[in-house]
Each structure stands twice: as structure tokens, then as C-alpha cells.
Design an enzyme around this catalytic site. Sequence first.
Site, PDB file in Angstrom:
ATOM      1  N   VAL A 174       0.649  -1.153  -0.131  1.00 14.30           N
ATOM      2  CA  VAL A 174       0.005   0.038   0.131  1.00 14.30           C
ATOM      3  C   VAL A 174       0.906   1.342  -0.015  1.00 14.30           C
ATOM      4  O   VAL A 174       1.891   1.291   0.817  1.00 14.30           O
ATOM      5  CB  VAL A 174      -0.918   0.158   1.209  1.00 14.30           C
ATOM      6  CG1 VAL A 174      -1.752   1.189   1.351  1.00 14.30           C
ATOM      7  CG2 VAL A 174      -1.803  -1.292   1.061  1.00 14.30           C
ATOM      8  N   CYS A 175       0.502   1.965  -0.763  1.00 13.78           N
ATOM      9  CA  CYS A 175       1.382   3.299  -1.137  1.00 13.78           C
ATOM     10  C   CYS A 175       1.274   4.359   0.162  1.00 13.78           C
ATOM     11  O   CYS A 175       0.047   4.484   0.606  1.00 13.78           O
ATOM     12  CB  CYS A 175       1.052   4.086  -2.180  1.00 13.78           C
ATOM     13  SG  CYS A 175       1.768   5.843  -2.304  1.00 13.78           S
ATOM     14  N   VAL A 176       2.365   4.553   0.861  1.00 16.27           N
ATOM     15  CA  VAL A 176       2.347   5.480   2.135  1.00 16.27           C
ATOM     16  C   VAL A 176       1.416   6.813   1.961  1.00 16.27           C
ATOM     17  O   VAL A 176       0.785   7.111   2.873  1.00 16.27           O
ATOM     18  CB  VAL A 176       3.724   5.383   2.898  1.00 16.27           C
ATOM     19  CG1 VAL A 176       4.809   6.032   1.973  1.00 16.27           C
ATOM     20  CG2 VAL A 176       3.645   6.073   4.266  1.00 16.27           C
ATOM     21  N   ALA A 208      -1.883   6.475   1.478  1.00 16.73           N
ATOM     22  CA  ALA A 208      -2.681   5.732   2.352  1.00 16.73           C
ATOM     23  C   ALA A 208      -2.858   6.919   3.662  1.00 16.73           C
ATOM     24  O   ALA A 208      -3.859   7.065   3.928  1.00 16.73           O
ATOM     25  CB  ALA A 208      -1.672   4.536   3.082  1.00 16.73           C
TER      26      ALA A 208
END
Lengths: 133, 133, 98, 98, 134, 134
Positions: free
Chosen positions: A80-82, A85
Amino acid sequence: MKFAIQVNEGPYQHQASDTAFQFAKAAIENGHEIFRVFFYHDGVNNASRFTLPPQDDRHVVNNWASLDIKNAEGEPELVVCVAAALRRGMLDESEASKNSIEGNNLHPAFRISGLGQLIEAGIQCDRLVVFGD
Amino acid sequence: MKFAIQVNEGPYQHQASDTAFQFAKAAIENGHEIFRVFFYHDGVNNASRFTLPPQDDRHVVNNWASLDIKNAEGEPELVVCVAAALRRGMLDESEASKNSIEGNNLHPAFRISGLGQLIEAGIQCDRLVVFGD
Amino acid sequence: MLHTVNKSSFERNSLQSCLNTIDDTSVILFIEDGVINAANNANSSMIADLAASGRVFALQGDVEARGISPKLADNIKLVDYAGFVDLVVEHGTAVSWV
Amino acid sequence: MLHTVNKSSFERNSLQSCLNTIDDTSVILFIEDGVINAANNANSSMIADLAASGRVFALQGDVEARGISPKLADNIKLVDYAGFVDLVVEHGTAVSWV
Amino acid sequence: MATKKFMYLNRRSSFGTVYAIESLEVVLIAAAFEQDVSLAFMDDGVYQIVEGQETDGIGMKNFSKTFHALGDYDINKLYVSKESLEERGLSESDLMPLVYEDEDDDWEEKPSVKVVTNDELKAIMSEQDVCLSF
Amino acid sequence: MATKKFMYLNRRSSFGTVYAIESLEVVLIAAAFEQDVSLAFMDDGVYQIVEGQETDGIGMKNFSKTFHALGDYDINKLYVSKESLEERGLSESDLMPLVYEDEDDDWEEKPSVKVVTNDELKAIMSEQDVCLSF
């Protein structure tokens, strides 16, 4: 072959995540490797352990978790892209405590990491397939 | 006049929530009443207290909270559809414990309720305005 | 009625669908990416008559955000968010072509 | 290359944009609401030539979900998800017209 | 690591959706990987690099100026569809003057933006190894 | 409570997005409020009530059969755009035979679906107090 998958939309609102899951499942069943699934934009919402669909509907988050996509070190390769997110309220324990938020919602089959993981997947894999709106 | 607002999309992915917020703010500043904002579809994601946008960007969730829209009983009239919320992992304390989930993410300026609240808003208000993708 | 259109007619069919069913007294407001329809471009003829009769509005903030101010088609009226609220008050039922 | 189109050409311009830039060896796969483009309808001419040369595919599950099976345009080849995977393997770079 | 040709396909305007800004965020990260990077702007995506975007009125971040940084990251192949511009009543002079310094030519400042026909774009796309769509 | 005219405007097909099913969920709740309810199906929304939708192949819930329940809830004004059907190569016979029992006519079973031109739809829309778009 080695595949990377990018998912741009969250669960239920668009079919993108369902199609990406069916694609990944078929690829694995046919002897291919899913190197990494990268969740970007609203795609990060696929990683919520709070998700509670009606009993008679599919569970998109559990579907992803069921694929059990991990690397050699045993880490999840549902990434998941920080930045995406945090902007959308998808937190693991570490991001939550770093930002003094009580609670967190990341499903343990996923991990949060940077955008570099998407580029790296594009470089490492034979194919990258994007699913979006 | 008395307005109801329906928001169909989550924060950041689409401009819908931003426009709806600007509309609500302008309505209040011009002496109108926002009877209720109803968050449906991915709109429920506007209610997450986990949301952490970059410092230099607007905070869509806090924007909504800042409007302080409440009814005569002091309850928030930023209302999140329960069915849409559960499907997407937006939980208050009660829904979380009912479903044995550890943690919750609903911002206290919002409350979770049923779709009837949308219809009721349509009946009670002079105008209902929909913001979506 | 007030019809809001929030998408470009180059990308989606929502403006066309709105025009197919708009009655003689309703007005259109372009918001978000819908303001692309307020620029002078290959699709401008779609709304030229409606605009000439003073029935086409565009949200100024969205026009400016897309750099469209110098390219605005004829007879488009700009409004701010307060003007958007006024249009909803004045024109009865709001229809969103999302 | 494999071009995937997931929207109806009645709603969006993505099929047209794909057709504007598709080269002579690439194929198109319709998925999700893109399978509406695989039905016999007013927009069928957009893809008739490509289909006649065997370069247009549609995802069977999506076709069935939209009740399009009895209305399929000529020369559309149906594939399941495994067939989708095969197309990605065979045709090199995948371009998604999201 | 091997060098691959990456194309970033941008088809939406700047503020109606998040895709434009989050695409730019990927491109900036991608620069560190020393791959061959191209950006294509088609359809309403051409509005992303139009000059004079002002976001004060909508309360959103004006990231359009960030495109000027791309040259410093050696990202200098920005292809813009001529047909998409023309349909929208735009021409190259309406776009931001994005430039880079060419290290192979005594650091001369050169334009990064190239307006191309759909046929030229077709040829450029055909060469790509990876296409990221936004 | 006052009675108002509510229109539900459906412009997207069944499964590509959530709007169709979540629109239907609102309509079913709306029935309890005894308002005047109309549904309009335009553009790809006409696919929502096409006969023969089968979702086994995509792993999604087939909610299309739920439209048959609308009649029991006294929701029997389903307007379908003639032009939208024709563009898509569809006719009324391709749609689900949705019916209701008319309590004012000895519970005779009558069709709920009415194919209307865009001009007729225009007139119907003009009468509405509230329009919910999906």
C-alpha cells in the site's frame, strides 16, 4: 512469467479491484508469479481490516488476503502506497503511533511502503498491469 | 433556505467532497441552514479520523468537521450511511464492537445512520444537492 | 431547475445527456472538470445557444484552476460558491449529472 | 501490446483514445463496462475492422454479467480470466485505458 | 538494474481527480531509478501543463508549478497530443515553458515539451516496456 | 410528512461501479416513506434492467433480480430512455418484465417499465422536487 499489478481504486465503488483480484488468481493458478500488487490512489482502501460487507456479497479485502502473496523473506507483497494511504486514513501501527493516532486499520496481509516499490516492480517484472476507473 | 447535501465520493480521489464543502460553507455564510450532509457510496471515507494529508494540502475531513453541523439535540448532522460504511471499513465504536473488530475510525464530528436519513433530508429540505464523480 | 455538470464533454457524455433532457427554463452550471465545457473549443457549439440566452454559468474557482479564464466561450456567466448557492435557491430542483 | 478498455464508449472517450494510438500489431481486450463496446450497437463501427482482423477480445464474465451474450458484435473473441493472463503474456506491454 | 522504458499516460485534468498529482508524485520518485522515462499528455490531460492555473478559489494545492522541477530530475520527454490540444482550442503557447539543461550540449536550456501527432505518439508508445496509466 | 416527487436518475450499468446497487438500496428504503417515486434509466443505466444478467463469472452479487421486488413496494414508475435503448441496439423486449399489481384496478398485473423519449423524460423530470443521481 513474473507479474506486477497496480490497483487504483478502492473496493466496491469500482470493479477494478475485483478484476485485478480475478486476474491475479488466474495468473497464479496458471503457474505465473505475482511479484507484487501495488495499491495506489483509492486502491489503498482495499487494505482495511475494518471492512464488513454483507454476508451475501464477496469480501474484497479477504479475497486479496487469500492469495497469500509474499516474498522470500515472508513479507506481504500486497503493498500500500504510504503517501496515498495517509491521505486517505489507512494506517498501520507504526504510522498511527508516529502520528499519535489511537488505533489502526491495516489488514496484516498488506504492508505500507513507498512509491519506489511500484517502480521497482515495473523494473523487476515481465509485465505490469494497471486496473483503475 | 434549508439544504440537504449528498456526497458520493471520498476525499482526495475526486473533487466532489471539496466542492460540497465549499458549497455548504458558502450556504451557511449566506444565512442558509444545512439540515444534513449525507455521505453515501465512497463518500463515507470523508469521515475517517485516521486521515493524515500532507501539511501543505487541505484536510478534507477537518474541513467538514469545522462546519460543526448539528441538530437541536446536539447530534452531528454529518451522517454516514451504515451499509456503505461497513462495506468500506468505516466504523464507530458501536459497529466495531458489534462485529468484534478491534478499533474504530469514525471522526466524532460524524455519525453513522441508515439510508432513511437521506430520504428524510430530501423531504424536510427545500433543496437537496448531490455531489459525485 | 438547476443542472450541474462536473465533467468535460471530451471525456464523458454527461453534458450531452443533460442537453437531451433540459427544459426551456432550466439553467446549467459547470463545476469541477465541467468548466472545460465553458472554454472556447471544438465542443462549444453544444452550448452556444443556451449561453446566448443567458442560461449557462461556470464556477469561477474551477475556471481559474484550469487556466481557462483567457479562453472562456461567449456569454458564460461566472459565479463563486455563494453564487452557486443562489442558483440553487432561485432555480428549484437541482439535478446533478454525475 | 495489449490495450485494455474498461469503459463504455457511450459514457467515455477512452475507446476512441485507444483507437487513435493503437498500432498495427496490438490487440484490444474489453473488460468491466468496456464489454458494452463488444455489443452490436450504434458505436460498433468503431471496432468492426479491428474485430474482423481478429484483434478484439472481451472478458466473458463481464459480457455475461451485462446480459450482452445474445447481442455480441461480429468477430469478438471471448476469453476468461486465464485467457486475459495469456493475452498479457503474448502481447508484451499492457496499456490500460483507465 | 536493467533500464526499461516507462511511459506515464496522463489523460485527466489537474484538480477534478487526484490522478494528476499522484501521477506526478510517481514520476518524481521514478527519477531516482534511472530508467528511461516519458510522459504523455492526451485528452483532458493536456490541461495539466497549461500555463496560469490558480487554485486559491477552490482551496486545493496548486501543484502545477512542480512540473518545472522535472527538468532537474532529467525527466525531459513530455509528449503532448497535438489533436488533443487543438480540440480544446489550445496551442503550444498556452502550455508552461518547461525546460531542462542538456548535459550533452554544454548544459544548454532546451524545451522538455514536444507536441506530437497521435501517429507520432503511437510510435512512441509502441517502444515502451511499462505503461502506467492515470 | 409532505409528499414530494423523488426521481432516481440511473446512468451507469450494473457492475462496473457500485452506483447501481446502492441506488437500488436507497429506492427500497425510500418506499417506506410513501413519497412519489420515479426511476429513470438513461445512457448505460438501461443495462441495469436488461434481462439475463449472470454474474457467476465475475464473482459479484447478482442484484438484478431485486428489481422484481419493486412492484411489491408500490414503486412502479420506471422510465427508460428510448434513445438510450436504441443507441445500444436494445429494445423493450430485452428488458426484464417488471410488473406491479394495480390496487385501483382489481389488482391487475401491469408493467412497471415505460419506454419514453427524451422529450417525455424532460417533462417528467421537470415535475420533480428531488433528484438523486447515481
